[in-house]
Design an enzyme around this catalytic site. Structure first.
Site, PDB file in Angstrom:
ATOM      1  N   GLY A  98      69.814 -50.473  -6.809  1.00  0.00           N
ATOM      2  CA  GLY A  98      70.318 -50.350  -7.836  1.00  0.00           C
ATOM      3  C   GLY A  98      70.912 -51.314  -7.775  1.00  0.00           C
ATOM      4  O   GLY A  98      71.082 -52.457  -9.030  1.00  0.00           O
ATOM      5  N   MET A  99      70.608 -52.782  -7.057  1.00  0.00           N
ATOM      6  CA  MET A  99      71.109 -54.241  -7.241  1.00  0.00           C
ATOM      7  C   MET A  99      70.133 -55.123  -7.647  1.00  0.00           C
ATOM      8  O   MET A  99      70.227 -55.812  -8.546  1.00  0.00           O
ATOM      9  CB  MET A  99      71.731 -55.113  -6.412  1.00  0.00           C
ATOM     10  CG  MET A  99      73.293 -54.153  -5.858  1.00  0.00           C
ATOM     11  SD  MET A  99      73.895 -54.641  -4.331  1.00  0.00           S
ATOM     12  CE  MET A  99      74.364 -56.850  -4.960  1.00  0.00           C
ATOM     13  N   GLY A 100      68.844 -55.119  -6.992  1.00  0.00           N
ATOM     14  CA  GLY A 100      68.029 -55.794  -7.358  1.00  0.00           C
ATOM     15  C   GLY A 100      66.362 -55.288  -7.161  1.00  0.00           C
ATOM     16  O   GLY A 100      66.286 -53.886  -7.170  1.00  0.00           O
ATOM     17  N   LYS A 119      63.914 -60.945  -1.888  1.00  0.00           N
ATOM     18  CA  LYS A 119      64.547 -60.334  -2.816  1.00  0.00           C
ATOM     19  C   LYS A 119      65.410 -61.297  -3.486  1.00  0.00           C
ATOM     20  O   LYS A 119      65.928 -62.046  -3.420  1.00  0.00           O
ATOM     21  CB  LYS A 119      65.887 -59.493  -1.243  1.00  0.00           C
ATOM     22  CG  LYS A 119      66.651 -58.198  -1.818  1.00  0.00           C
ATOM     23  CD  LYS A 119      67.448 -57.667  -0.795  1.00  0.00           C
ATOM     24  CE  LYS A 119      68.057 -56.812  -1.704  1.00  0.00           C
ATOM     25  NZ  LYS A 119      69.144 -56.138  -0.061  1.00  0.00           N
ATOM     26  N   ASP A 212      72.469 -47.700   5.296  1.00  0.00           N
ATOM     27  CA  ASP A 212      71.634 -47.732   4.097  1.00  0.00           C
ATOM     28  C   ASP A 212      70.696 -46.255   4.870  1.00  0.00           C
ATOM     29  O   ASP A 212      69.408 -46.997   3.946  1.00  0.00           O
ATOM     30  CB  ASP A 212      71.534 -47.850   2.867  1.00  0.00           C
ATOM     31  CG  ASP A 212      71.068 -47.598   1.291  1.00  0.00           C
ATOM     32  OD1 ASP A 212      70.613 -46.268   1.289  1.00  0.00           O
ATOM     33  OD2 ASP A 212      69.780 -47.866   1.168  1.00  0.00           O
TER      34      ASP A 212
END
Length: 770
Positions: A98-100, A119, A212
């Site tokens: 979702g973020m990267g 990342k 998560d």
């Protein structure tokens, strides 16, 4: 947002979920919702609709989605591929969230060679929020030193302002795919799960909640080592208020109820996620039934549904083929899987998945302790069992005499007629049953005395002693027949079958005296196996004919025995070079296995491949393709993927298209090569064999230059990796034929002469690269 605000947002979301999008703003206005709250509701509605549309498009036009994803990836590659961040250069994208995105990168500062996973954040996020989150993740990882947690290597901000982290690169597959792909039994899956628990407990001991946990964040290397990844949304339990994000971030499928409600996060969140993880590893299914794969649907299920009991969920949807497949991936049958899950494991998983965090396990260590208790047959905390339950657990650990007797019987019988033997023995008179059990105990008592006198007792010695005692002490025909069959099976499992023919003859004689058709059919099957070992194939068929006649009209369920008879018949007919009859036998075997194990059962698929090869060799390529193509379609969409079988079917189907559709044959062969490179590596001998097949397909389509390059690569891999030089025959023959078709006669002659020399060096040996 706080929990009260989230409840209001969710209530309005539920109110508007079925309303057309063009009416959303009007309805919100009518409800008197303020702008800030209305914006949250609209964002949630839009996200749900995008996901729903994506799901619908995926069902109707998957190729379109794939093209869009590839276009997005290509654009991303143009921007980032080769980018330098710190001491590393980005090589290729490994995944995205979702973020990267996460990239494989290599160290380029000249200090030493190293590959890492970098990342990178995607553009569009609040930079202050992102920077704070990355700093938090870097600090969290810096404080965790556990062999099963991917460690931090470096971190910083790139020249264009992107925060980045360099982490240990883990080359592996996600935990669920690893377990299913390797057909791990439940015990092995629980062992891996306990490793995960240990890593998560380490994080909790350092006041870190992962938040998560899911299969894709748990990779298993080829050596079987588990690594926990991605602490991107992890939370320090003692973080100052200023560091707590206002953004609710989690994976909906693996979120705990309190995460969905926006409540305070504790270690109970990870306990819940671990419960979900173990549920999937053991059952292959999710605990909640969801109609649409949307975030909102998952959230509603998590909050409103009670998880289905694991022992029930394995056949929840009434899909026998799917149930057979899931059980087979755990080396069980569906009824066995239900039985293994019933009781302790049901209780453990349901306790871990309680809606109220206070009713779950207090810690990950407590959850792991209950799993260990189950494995050790100790009482588990999750079960509110009284004295009967605890007594049962005690007896299962300490009833030594019965355990020895049953273990001995199971080991000796080895799966051949065990259900029949147990059922018949149970119906004997009490005195005769006790005599049989005493016989087994006496055999083991004798071996124990021998050990106590310093003499090592081997399995063959134990079996020899068992034969003497059967002949001396067991006079009841039915028990005598069953024990003889069990001992013969054990001899064969130890590769001691060469000297068992007199014993097999005796078993057949005793079974005939007994008069029960099923033990006699089993004895005849063993006799047929002995005849096959002696290459007396006509005698094999006579034994099988009699055995199959005994089973005609028999109402008792003996599908396993019928499948063994069909397998033995096809093997004998192949050895007699009677291909037409062998194909008929394979067709019978395939039908039995498909009915019993499902079309995607492992044994069924193996037989399908053999039968397709037989049809192809009988010059029936259309029938061969008709058998293979439907299974290949199902394998293409199988969940979880079965890539090894897909590659095998693609390769066999390519043979069927060699003459009628050479381009289709090439495409299928390319798929097989790609899968083998992924499964075994680009330099494995399995990949070399697939390359040789592709080269032959290319040659058949007159694409000689590529065919030559592919064949040369296959030959190089084989000569580098294989120990047997003679095995290069097939690769040299392919290269020789390619050069012959290209008109390079001198080169062709040299290659073919080399191939002939290898074949003459080892005459009679086949080559799998052909």
């Amino acid at each position: 947002m706080d929990s009260q605000t989230w409840r209001r947002v969710r209530a309005m979301f539920e109110e508007l979920i079925d309303t057309p999008p063009e009416e959303w703003v009007q309805r919100l206005s009518a409800l008197g919702v303020d702008d800030a709250l209305g914006a949250e509701v609209l964002a949630l509605l839009k996200a749900d609709r995008v996901q729903l549309l994506r799901t619908a498009v995926h069902a109707q036009a998957p190729h379109m989605l794939a093209e869009l994803a590839d276009a997005d990836r290509d654009e991303h590659y143009q921007v980032l591929e080769g980018l330098r961040v710190g001491a590393f250069r980005l090589l290729r994208e490994l995944g995205r969230g979702g973020m990267g995105t996460v990239w494989l990168a290599e160290r380029i500062d000249g200090e030493f060679n190293q590959q890492v996973a970098v990342k990178l954040i995607r553009p569009g996020w609040n930079p202050d929020e992102v920077l704070a989150r990355f700093r938090a993740e870097r600090q969290i990882l810096a404080g965790l030193t556990h062999p099963n947690i991917a460690h931090l290597v470096d971190g910083g901000v790139s020249a264009d302002g992107r925060p980045w982290l360099a982490l240990e690169y883990v080359d592996g597959m996600d935990l669920r795919q690893y377990c299913d792909g390797n057909h791990l039994p439940l015990s092995a899956r629980m062992k891996l799960f306990l490793t995960v628990c240990d890593a998560v407990s380490h994080a909790h001991a350092h006041l870190v909640v992962h938040r998560d946990l899911k299969p894709s964040n748990l990779l298993v290397t080829a050596a079987g080592e588990v690594k926990l990844l991605d602490f991107g949304i992890a939370k320090l339990l003692v973080a100052p208020a200023a560091e707590v994000s206002s953004v609710r971030m989690f994976t909906p499928e693996y979120a705990a109820p309190e995460q969905v409600r926006g409540e305070a996060v504790t270690v109970a969140v990870d306990v819940y996620a671990l419960g979900l993880l173990l549920y999937e590893l053991l059952t292959g299914r999710r605990p909640y039934k969801v109609e649409n794969s949307t975030p909102a649907a998952y959230e509603r299920a998590i909050l409103d549904q009670e998880p289905t009991r694991p022992s029930i969920v394995v056949t929840r949807d009434g899909d026998d083929a799917d149930a057979n497949l899931l059980a087979a991936q755990r080396e069980l049958r569906p009824e066995q899987l239900r039985r293994e899950l019933r009781g302790d494991l049901d209780a453990i998983l349901l306790k871990a998945l309680r809606k109220d965090p206070a009713q779950r396990y207090a810690s990950v260590a407590d959850l792991a302790a209950d799993v260990i208790n189950h494995q050790c047959q100790l009482p588990v905390v999750a079960r509110r069992g009284g004295w009967r339950y605890r007594a049962g657990r005690f007896l299962s650990r300490h009833a030594l005499a019965m355990t020895l007797a049953m273990a001995a019987a199971l080991a000796l019988i080895g799966g051949l007629g065990i259900s029949l033997w147990q059922a018949k023995i149970a119906r004997q008179e009490a005195a005769k049953s006790q005599a049989t059990l005493n016989f087994m105990l006496d055999v083991f008592k004798a071996s124990g005395n021998a050990r106590s006198n310093g003499r090592e007792v081997k399995a063959a010695d134990l079996l020899d002693a068992a034969i003497l005692r059967v002949r001396r002490d067991v006079t009841e025909p039915e028990a005598r027949s069953a024990l003889l069959l069990a001992i013969i099976t054990a001899y064969r499992s130890l590769n001691l079958g060469a000297d068992t023919l007199p014993l097999v003859d005796e078993a057949v004689r005793v079974a005939r005296i007994n008069g029960n058709p099923l033990p006699l059919a089993q004895a005849l099957l063993l006799h047929a196996a002995a005849m096959h070992d002696a290459r007396r194939y006509p005698d094999v068929l006579r034994d099988l004919d009699e055995a199959e006649a005994l089973l005609e009209g028999n109402s008792e369920p003996e599908d396993d025995l019928r499948m063994q008879l069909a397998q033995a018949r096809s093997n004998a007919l192949i050895s007699l070079d009677r291909p037409h009859e062998a194909e008929v036998a394979l067709a019978v075997l395939y039908a039995l296995q498909r009915d019993r194990l499902g079309e995607l059962g492992e044994l069924t698929m193996n037989t399908a491949i053999y039968r397709a090869a037989a049809l192809y060799n009988l010059d029936k390529p259309e029938q061969s393709r008709a058998l293979l193509e439907p299974i290949l379609v199902k394998l293409r969409h199988a969940k979880p993927p079965q890539e090894a079988y897909y590659a095998a079917f693609a390769g066999m189907l390519a043979h069927g298209f060699e003459d009628s559709d050479p381009l289709r044959a090439i495409a299928l062969s390319r798929e097989k090569v790609q899968i083998y490179e992924r499964l075994y590596g680009p330099n494995d001998t399995n990949t070399a064999i697939a390359l040789n097949s592709l080269a032959r397909n290319l040659m058949g389509a007159a694409q000689y230059d590529e065919a030559k390059a592919i064949a040369e690569r296959g030959l190089e891999i084989y000569r580098t990796q294989a120990d047997d030089p003679a095995g290069a025959f097939g690769y040299l023959r392919t290269l020789g034929e390619i050069e012959l078709r290209r008109g390079k006669f001198a080169e062709a002659e040299s290659l073919l002469n080399e191939a002939i020399a290898l074949r003459e060096h080892k005459p009679g040996e086949s080559n799998s690269a052909l």
